[in-house]
Design an enzyme around this catalytic site. Structure first.
Site, short mmCIF file in Angstrom:
data_model
loop_
_atom_site.label_atom_id
_atom_site.label_comp_id
_atom_site.label_asym_id
_atom_site.label_seq_id
_atom_site.Cartn_x
_atom_site.Cartn_y
_atom_site.Cartn_z
N HIS A 87 0.81 -1.21 0.00
CA HIS A 87 0.00 0.00 0.00
C HIS A 87 0.85 1.27 0.00
CE1 HIS A 87 -3.34 2.55 0.34
NE2 HIS A 87 -3.94 2.06 1.41
N ASP A 117 -11.52 -9.27 -16.64
CA ASP A 117 -11.76 -10.52 -17.37
C ASP A 117 -10.45 -10.97 -18.01
OD1 ASP A 117 -12.51 -12.58 -19.03
OD2 ASP A 117 -13.99 -11.43 -20.16
#
Length: 444
Positions: free
Chosen positions: A166, A384
């Site tokens: 992060h 996808d």
């Protein structure tokens, strides 16, 4: 030394003496971390989990996704390096050592066991084993990869668990990377090239005094040991979201700025969690949102900026006012806090940090807090890899504290919102029975 340029006659007429020769290699990738990045060095790796149904042959899918990951890391090169601290105490990402990739199997676990709306406690425990780097602090990026991926073969599908350091990127950049990785896996051109120049956001060098280890920093946490938490996903369909928004805006005077979907839903969650906690009228409760600052800067930066460009925006109120007042009261508090966090406020926060750098704890959000990360605007269900959209997107256990909320778009893409919430067990039990939270009475 022989000269290979020019003809023999030219060489006779003009004397050229080569005085040296060397090979020049491309500069090593280096990305200096900006002030926006530094507060997260003592948070934990952000974990995301995507569940896919009926993926192709597992070894073939992993091979294709791994090859595409290598291509993606060439473009998003900070994720391939390691964090380094120079002699002046400033942090940067250098090198191209790469990401860590794990393969696993849980063939007795079906996608529906994990992706359903009523995910059991046992399934929640399984979920946490599908993402790597649980309990790993971003500080470990000085020694560990900044990205880890775990491919897990399920009974009827594939789980893709990722852990991102992060201190290197925020949610916007996380999903930019994930979408780009999926595009490369499908063999299509990248729709958005990343911008890696972090000096566009801030060019001040900040000296950080890092703790000796993650364990040493954890021992200084004033919030005490991590509490036992229960995580749940509550799916609000579009009609319910619309009713929540309409209720927040119902009493506004003509010409008043309407409350956004986020402000209306955030206020609704804040009130419900405060009821579930059983707070007294005088108990202060805080709300925090990690706001994207790309559009708030002057000049603004585009979504393609790769890194952290978020700041926590806070507001608070006694629980008696929050629960006794109308829904527009908390929505108005959120709207005011968010609207006031303009370019000048962003700069003041940066200057305060640069003047007195602080090593935060991930649970430093305030008393009786509800804190929102992620956004329903992230197109998480468009990731996808060539075998369909994910059935469910979840967060791992890292950085979750009592009251932490992740918002995701509903999978149907019709305006619904999934609320992933972590609470202590007893308040969670009360929340699950709260008809007002689910608007069950309104729907009856």
């Amino acid at each position: 030394m022989a000269v290979e340029n020019g003809s023999a006659d030219e060489a006779a007429a003009v004397t050229v003496t080569v005085t040296g020769a060397r090979t020049v290699a491309p500069a090593k990738n280096r990305c200096t971390l900006a002030t926006f990045d530094l507060p997260y060095i003592t948070f934990y790796y952000n974990q995301k989990l995507l569940l896919y149904r009926a993926a192709p042959d597992f070894p073939d899918a992993v091979a294709r996704m791994t090859a595409a990951l290598a291509d993606a890391l060439r473009v998003f090169y900070p994720l391939a390096g390691r964090i380094r601290q120079d002699d002046g105490g400033a942090l940067a990402v250098e090198g191209d050592e790469g990401a860590e990739v794990f393969e696993a199997e849980a063939q007795g676990v079906a996608v529906d066991d994990l992706a359903g709306g009523d995910c059991s406690d046992e399934a929640e425990k399984v979920l946490q084993h599908l993402v790597p780097y649980t309990g790993v602090m971003n500080l470990e990026g000085l020694r560990r990869p900044l990205l880890a991926v775990q491919f897990t073969k399920l009974k009827d599908g594939l789980a893709v668990g990722c852990a991102f350091n992060h201190a290197v990127l925020d949610g916007t950049s996380t999903w930019h990377f994930m979408s780009s990785w999926a595009e490369l896996c499908r063999g299509v051109p990248l729709s958005l090239q990343p911008i890696h120049d972090r000096s566009l956001s801030r060019s001040v060098r900040v000296r950080l005094e890092l703790p000796a280890s993650a364990e040493a920093h954890e021992k200084t946490d004033p919030n005490g040991p991590k509490k036992a938490l229960v995580a749940r996903v509550f799916s609000f369909p579009e009609p319910t979201v619309a009713r929540i928004k309409a209720a927040a805006n119902a009493a506004l005077p003509p010409g008043a700025k309407p409350f956004s979907t986020f402000q209306s839903l955030g206020a609704h969650i804040w009130r419900a969690v405060s009821r579930a906690r059983g707070l007294g009228p005088a108990d202060i409760t805080a709300f925090a949102v990690f706001a994207d600052c790309r559009a708030r800067l002057d000049p603004p930066l585009p979504p393609a900026y790769f890194g952290n460009l978020i700041q926590a925006v806070f507001t608070g109120v006694p629980a008696g006012m929050l629960l006794g007042g109308p829904p527009e009261l908390p929505a108005g508090l959120l709207q005011k806090a968010i609207d006031e966090h303009d370019a000048a406020a962003v700069t003041r926060r940066l200057e305060e940090y640069e003047a007195a750098p602080k090593l935060f704890h991930y649970s430093d959000a305030g008393p009786n807090c509800v804190a929102v990360g992620s956004s329903p605007r992230f197109r998480v269900y468009d990731v996808d890899f060539g075998f369909g959209r994910p059935e469910r997107v979840r967060s791992g256990g890292n950085n979750k504290f009592d009251g932490m909320v992740y918002l995701y778009p509903g999978r149907g893409g019709d305006g619904g919102i999934d609320v992933e919430l972590a609470l202590q067990p007893e308040p969670m039990q009360r929340l699950e029975k709260d008809d007002d939270f689910f608007l069950r009475q309104a729907a009856a």
